[in-house]
Design a protein around this motif. Structure first.
Motif, PDB file in Angstrom:
ATOM      1  N   TYR A 157      17.505  10.330 -20.482  1.00 30.03           N
ATOM      2  CA  TYR A 157      16.781  10.078 -21.731  1.00 30.03           C
ATOM      3  C   TYR A 157      17.733  10.059 -22.921  1.00 30.03           C
ATOM      4  O   TYR A 157      18.713  10.804 -22.954  1.00 30.03           O
ATOM      5  CB  TYR A 157      15.712  11.151 -21.961  1.00 30.03           C
ATOM      6  CG  TYR A 157      14.580  11.059 -20.968  1.00 30.03           C
ATOM      7  CD1 TYR A 157      13.369  10.466 -21.318  1.00 30.03           C
ATOM      8  CD2 TYR A 157      14.725  11.536 -19.673  1.00 30.03           C
ATOM      9  CE1 TYR A 157      12.339  10.357 -20.397  1.00 30.03           C
ATOM     10  CE2 TYR A 157      13.697  11.428 -18.741  1.00 30.03           C
ATOM     11  CZ  TYR A 157      12.513  10.832 -19.118  1.00 30.03           C
ATOM     12  OH  TYR A 157      11.497  10.703 -18.209  1.00 30.03           O
ATOM     13  N   ALA A 158      17.405   9.208 -23.899  1.00 29.79           N
ATOM     14  CA  ALA A 158      18.141   9.206 -25.168  1.00 29.79           C
ATOM     15  C   ALA A 158      17.622  10.301 -26.086  1.00 29.79           C
ATOM     16  O   ALA A 158      18.371  10.890 -26.867  1.00 29.79           O
ATOM     17  CB  ALA A 158      18.007   7.851 -25.857  1.00 29.79           C
ATOM     18  N   ASP A 159      16.324  10.569 -26.009  1.00 28.51           N
ATOM     19  CA  ASP A 159      15.656  11.641 -26.738  1.00 28.51           C
ATOM     20  C   ASP A 159      14.326  11.879 -26.052  1.00 28.51           C
ATOM     21  O   ASP A 159      14.023  11.253 -25.034  1.00 28.51           O
ATOM     22  CB  ASP A 159      15.469  11.293 -28.224  1.00 28.51           C
ATOM     23  CG  ASP A 159      14.711   9.996 -28.419  1.00 28.51           C
ATOM     24  OD1 ASP A 159      13.595   9.843 -27.860  1.00 28.51           O
ATOM     25  OD2 ASP A 159      15.232   9.097 -29.120  1.00 28.51           O
ATOM     26  N   PHE A 160      13.507  12.775 -26.586  1.00 26.61           N
ATOM     27  CA  PHE A 160      12.309  13.184 -25.858  1.00 26.61           C
ATOM     28  C   PHE A 160      11.249  12.093 -25.736  1.00 26.61           C
ATOM     29  O   PHE A 160      10.305  12.221 -24.958  1.00 26.61           O
ATOM     30  CB  PHE A 160      11.705  14.457 -26.469  1.00 26.61           C
ATOM     31  CG  PHE A 160      11.082  14.284 -27.832  1.00 26.61           C
ATOM     32  CD1 PHE A 160       9.715  14.138 -27.964  1.00 26.61           C
ATOM     33  CD2 PHE A 160      11.859  14.300 -28.984  1.00 26.61           C
ATOM     34  CE1 PHE A 160       9.125  14.008 -29.222  1.00 26.61           C
ATOM     35  CE2 PHE A 160      11.291  14.167 -30.240  1.00 26.61           C
ATOM     36  CZ  PHE A 160       9.917  14.014 -30.360  1.00 26.61           C
ATOM     37  N   ARG A 161      11.408  10.987 -26.473  1.00 28.78           N
ATOM     38  CA  ARG A 161      10.470   9.880 -26.378  1.00 28.78           C
ATOM     39  C   ARG A 161      11.028   8.670 -25.625  1.00 28.78           C
ATOM     40  O   ARG A 161      10.258   7.779 -25.274  1.00 28.78           O
ATOM     41  CB  ARG A 161      10.061   9.402 -27.777  1.00 28.78           C
ATOM     42  CG  ARG A 161       9.160  10.335 -28.556  1.00 28.78           C
ATOM     43  CD  ARG A 161       8.705   9.665 -29.844  1.00 28.78           C
ATOM     44  NE  ARG A 161       7.741  10.463 -30.566  1.00 28.78           N
ATOM     45  CZ  ARG A 161       8.054  11.331 -31.514  1.00 28.78           C
ATOM     46  NH1 ARG A 161       9.333  11.500 -31.841  1.00 28.78           N
ATOM     47  NH2 ARG A 161       7.099  12.022 -32.133  1.00 28.78           N
ATOM     48  N   THR A 162      12.328   8.629 -25.379  1.00 28.92           N
ATOM     49  CA  THR A 162      12.965   7.393 -24.932  1.00 28.92           C
ATOM     50  C   THR A 162      13.697   7.580 -23.606  1.00 28.92           C
ATOM     51  O   THR A 162      14.756   8.219 -23.545  1.00 28.92           O
ATOM     52  CB  THR A 162      13.970   6.891 -25.986  1.00 28.92           C
ATOM     53  OG1 THR A 162      13.354   6.872 -27.272  1.00 28.92           O
ATOM     54  CG2 THR A 162      14.452   5.495 -25.631  1.00 28.92           C
ATOM     55  N   ARG A 163      13.134   7.004 -22.537  1.00 33.86           N
ATOM     56  CA  ARG A 163      13.793   7.038 -21.235  1.00 33.86           C
ATOM     57  C   ARG A 163      14.743   5.855 -21.099  1.00 33.86           C
ATOM     58  O   ARG A 163      14.387   4.721 -21.413  1.00 33.86           O
ATOM     59  CB  ARG A 163      12.740   7.024 -20.116  1.00 33.86           C
ATOM     60  CG  ARG A 163      13.342   6.988 -18.725  1.00 33.86           C
ATOM     61  CD  ARG A 163      12.370   7.483 -17.647  1.00 33.86           C
ATOM     62  NE  ARG A 163      11.021   7.007 -17.816  1.00 33.86           N
ATOM     63  CZ  ARG A 163      10.577   5.851 -17.325  1.00 33.86           C
ATOM     64  NH1 ARG A 163      11.399   5.043 -16.676  1.00 33.86           N
ATOM     65  NH2 ARG A 163       9.308   5.511 -17.493  1.00 33.86           N
ATOM     66  N   LEU A 164      15.957   6.122 -20.598  1.00 35.72           N
ATOM     67  CA  LEU A 164      16.990   5.096 -20.483  1.00 35.72           C
ATOM     68  C   LEU A 164      17.088   4.490 -19.088  1.00 35.72           C
ATOM     69  O   LEU A 164      17.565   3.370 -18.930  1.00 35.72           O
ATOM     70  CB  LEU A 164      18.354   5.685 -20.864  1.00 35.72           C
ATOM     71  CG  LEU A 164      18.511   6.183 -22.297  1.00 35.72           C
ATOM     72  CD1 LEU A 164      19.861   6.865 -22.465  1.00 35.72           C
ATOM     73  CD2 LEU A 164      18.361   5.028 -23.281  1.00 35.72           C
ATOM     74  N   THR A 165      16.681   5.244 -18.054  1.00 35.79           N
ATOM     75  CA  THR A 165      16.823   4.778 -16.678  1.00 35.79           C
ATOM     76  C   THR A 165      15.494   4.869 -15.947  1.00 35.79           C
ATOM     77  O   THR A 165      14.608   5.641 -16.327  1.00 35.79           O
ATOM     78  CB  THR A 165      17.866   5.609 -15.913  1.00 35.79           C
ATOM     79  OG1 THR A 165      17.398   6.969 -15.810  1.00 35.79           O
ATOM     80  CG2 THR A 165      19.216   5.591 -16.616  1.00 35.79           C
TER      81      THR A 165
END
Length: 217
Positions: free
Chosen positions: A125-133
């Motif tokens: 995750y980039a942050d608690f709202r944004t999944r990267l993978t």
């Protein structure tokens, strides 16, 4: 709006009720072997504490995993049954996203939950709202270098401290976080998943290779 959120993708059997502004009531019991026994009574208690009836629910939110086969299907089957009976939408969310949201972490991190067989379900995750993978399943030792220097949220971190030395909470899913995330996405036109199980691998139970089918003559 009245959201009923359920998740059984981790050892936690968790339920929450959300009115679009705040969580009205929630419950979590951790028992990896009693998902089917615990979920419906938990729904009843949450509704009772909130002073609401089941027929007031306008959306059902369900964690779709990844998670072990037996536990995960309990939550999904229950959510789909409620949706059908009430005639309301059933919306899926990645269970790892719920854990990420509950962490509140603003910088890069990883979520890792217990996949059994000495493996973890995980995503970055980039942050608690944004999944990267995309969610994946791997052995912790294979991830140690890729996750080096990153906090790791979830039971996977506490189970395998050598691979994930910077363990963070929460350890298991909370339907409160799942409901909050769902309310936020509904308000902002965010995307949901189909309410289908995200297993990532075959179930533990297999038909024996030398099994002989017996048919009547």
């Amino acid at each position: 709006m009245l959201l009923l959120a359920v998740d059984t993708a981790t050892p936690a059997v968790t339920v929450a009720l959300h009115d679009g502004s705040a969580v009205l009531a929630a419950e979590r019991r951790t028992d990896a072997r009693r998902h089917g026994e615990l979920l419906l009574p938990a729904v009843d208690r949450v509704l009772a504490r909130a002073g609401r009836s089941l027929d007031a629910v306008t959306e059902v939110i369900v964690g779709v995993g990844p998670g072990p086969y037996t536990g995960l299907r309990v939550g999904l089957t229950t959510a789909l049954t409620f949706g059908s009976a009430l005639g309301v939408p059933v919306r899926g969310l990645c269970s790892l996203d719920g854990l990420a949201y509950a962490s509140g972490l603003d910088g890069p991190f990883v979520v890792a939950t217990d996949a059994r067989r000495k493996e973890v379900y995980w995503a970055r995750y980039a942050d608690f709202r944004t999944r990267l993978t995309e969610p994946a399943v791997d052995r912790p030792a294979e991830l140690a270098e890729r996750c080096a220097g990153l906090p790791v949220v979830g039971a996977g971190a506490t189970l395998y401290p050598d691979a994930f030395p910077d363990a963070r909470g929460p350890e298991h899913q909370s339907a409160e976080a799942l409901a909050e995330l769902a309310a936020e996405r509904l308000a902002g036109g965010g995307e949901f998943l189909d309410p289908l199980p995200l297993y990532l691998r075959r179930p533990d139970a297999q038909v024996p290779k030398n099994y002989k089918v017996v048919t009547p003559k």
